[in-house]
Design an enzyme around this catalytic site. Structure first.
Site, PDB file in Angstrom:
ATOM      1  N   ASP A 157       0.822  -1.220   0.000  1.00  0.00           N
ATOM      2  CA  ASP A 157       0.000   0.000   0.000  1.00  0.00           C
ATOM      3  C   ASP A 157       0.859   1.275   0.000  1.00  0.00           C
ATOM      4  O   ASP A 157       0.334   2.382   0.093  1.00  0.00           O
ATOM      5  CB  ASP A 157      -0.938   0.005   1.219  1.00  0.00           C
TER       6      ASP A 157
ATOM      7  N   LYS B 194      14.103  43.614  -0.996  1.00  0.00           N
ATOM      8  CA  LYS B 194      13.168  42.738  -1.716  1.00  0.00           C
ATOM      9  C   LYS B 194      11.795  42.770  -1.061  1.00  0.00           C
ATOM     10  O   LYS B 194      11.691  42.749   0.163  1.00  0.00           O
ATOM     11  CB  LYS B 194      13.743  41.312  -1.692  1.00  0.00           C
TER      12      LYS B 194
ATOM     13  N   GLY C 187      13.918  30.304  -7.635  1.00  0.00           N
ATOM     14  CA  GLY C 187      14.978  31.030  -8.354  1.00  0.00           C
ATOM     15  C   GLY C 187      14.587  32.474  -8.635  1.00  0.00           C
ATOM     16  O   GLY C 187      15.388  33.243  -9.182  1.00  0.00           O
TER      17      GLY C 187
HETATM   18  C1  R5P Z   1      13.658  34.083   1.717  1.00  0.00           C
HETATM   19  O1  R5P Z   1      13.680  35.030   2.499  1.00  0.00           O
HETATM   20  C2  R5P Z   1      14.852  33.205   1.487  1.00  0.00           C
HETATM   21  O2  R5P Z   1      15.973  33.667   2.162  1.00  0.00           O
HETATM   22  C3  R5P Z   1      15.151  33.080   0.006  1.00  0.00           C
HETATM   23  O3  R5P Z   1      15.487  34.350  -0.499  1.00  0.00           O
HETATM   24  C4  R5P Z   1      13.957  32.552  -0.721  1.00  0.00           C
HETATM   25  O4  R5P Z   1      13.489  31.387  -0.104  1.00  0.00           O
HETATM   26  C5  R5P Z   1      14.301  32.261  -2.153  1.00  0.00           C
HETATM   27  O5  R5P Z   1      13.133  31.827  -2.764  1.00  0.00           O
HETATM   28  P1  R5P Z   1      12.961  31.901  -4.351  1.00  0.00           P
HETATM   29  O6  R5P Z   1      14.152  31.192  -4.942  1.00  0.00           O
HETATM   30  O7  R5P Z   1      11.668  31.203  -4.591  1.00  0.00           O
HETATM   31  O8  R5P Z   1      12.919  33.343  -4.728  1.00  0.00           O
END
Ligand code: R5P
Length: 287
Positions: free
Chosen positions: A34, A184, A216
């Site tokens: 299973d 960011k 990314g």
């Molecule tokens: C978020 O604060 C982390 O430090 C990374 O910057 C984040 O997880 C990267 O995620 P992604 O590659 O999806 O932009």
């Protein structure tokens, strides 16, 4: 000391045992019809300390880790240390909306049961360590990443957001180069916005350092910003390379020179080994 490697981290655990000279305990694993997991340690660990090495990503490795802890506990291991190279769910470290769990805390509490100590590498935020109800600590792979970058003639290290600045500072110190950061804003799981900022990037070789690369998006947007401002070579480096969906394609088409990750999550981009770091930490554990 006995070392057990969960299936997310078997190769890493074996390398660690080769460095420390500790016994590597083989584990038999199979699936019931299973789909449920069966496992069995193939040697006794009774009255000996045990270190279990297992990344808690993806989810199937979490259930396996619970079973390994239970097996070691029932086999009367003297102490159980969990070494979690990548602690998954770390980014769900607070309740953003009512009705949500704090997944990092829920997982940490459950993993603390029957374990004597827990060590993890570069958790997303340091306060996550306090979620464990057994003694826990974090170690950093930044110096191993800096070591890998030392022949790349990096002019400056870039943190893609303020949360990554401390890590970028430590890396820049080790590489004896400058550091800068971006602001960011996360719009959703796969979309981020970077506030335009003048960087001294013209003609420069830059390493962007983060804890995780997932979709990314963060790295690709940062690479675009750098190349727009004339950067000549851009390296991206992270501790935990999740590389979800088309992350690699995004990074490559954004023009990055090389993608570098450690082996906390094994992939073809795991160019930096954490085996020595883990071995050194295990050797310092009280016996
Ligand atoms: C978020 O604060 C982390 O430090 C990374 O910057 C984040 O997880 C990267 O995620 P992604 O590659 O999806 O932009």
């Amino acid at each position: 000391m006995n070392i057990i490697g969960g299936s997310a981290s078997t190769a890493l655990a074996r390398q660690v045992s080769e460095i420390t000279g500790d016994k590597f305990i083989p584990v038999e694993r199979k699936r019931f019809p299973d789909g449920e997991l069966y496992l069995r340690m193939q040697q006794s660990v009774a009255e000996d300390p045990v270190t279990i090495v297992q990344t808690t990503y993806p989810d199937e490795h979490i259930i396996e880790l619970f079973f390994l802890i239970d097996a070691a506990h029932r086999a009367e291991a003297d102490t159980i240390t969990l070494f979690i190279p990548y602690f998954g769910y770390a980014r769900q470290d607070k309740q953003f909306k009512t009705g949500e769990p704090v997944s990092a805390e829920a997982l940490a509490v459950l993993l603390s049961h029957h374990t004597d100590q827990i060590i993890t590498i570069d958790p997303h935020k340091e306060h996550i360590i306090d979620f464990f109800t057994t003694p826990a600590e974090s170690i950093s792979a930044v110096s191993s990443i800096a070591d890998y970058l030392k022949d790349k003639n990096i002019d400056f290290v870039l943190a893609p957001d303020k949360g990554a600045l401390d890590r970028a500072n430590r890396c820049a110190d080790l590489l004896h180069c400058d550091v800068d950061y971006l602001e960011k804003t996360r719009i959703d799981g796969s979309t981020i916005k970077i506030t335009p900022k003048q960087l001294k990037a013209n003609g420069k070789t830059v390493a962007i350092i983060d804890d995780i690369i997932s979709t990314g998006g963060t790295m690709a947007t940062s690479i675009h910003e750098l190349t727009k401002q004339g950067a000549q070579h851009v390296y991206v480096a992270c501790t935990h390379g999740l590389f979800a969906g088309n992350a690699i394609q995004k990074l490559t088409s954004a023009g990055c020179e090389e993608i570098i990750a450690t082996d906390t999550i094994q992939s073809s981009y795991s160019k930096v080994s954490t085996a020595n770091l883990i071995a050194k930490t295990i050797q310092k554990l009280p016996s």
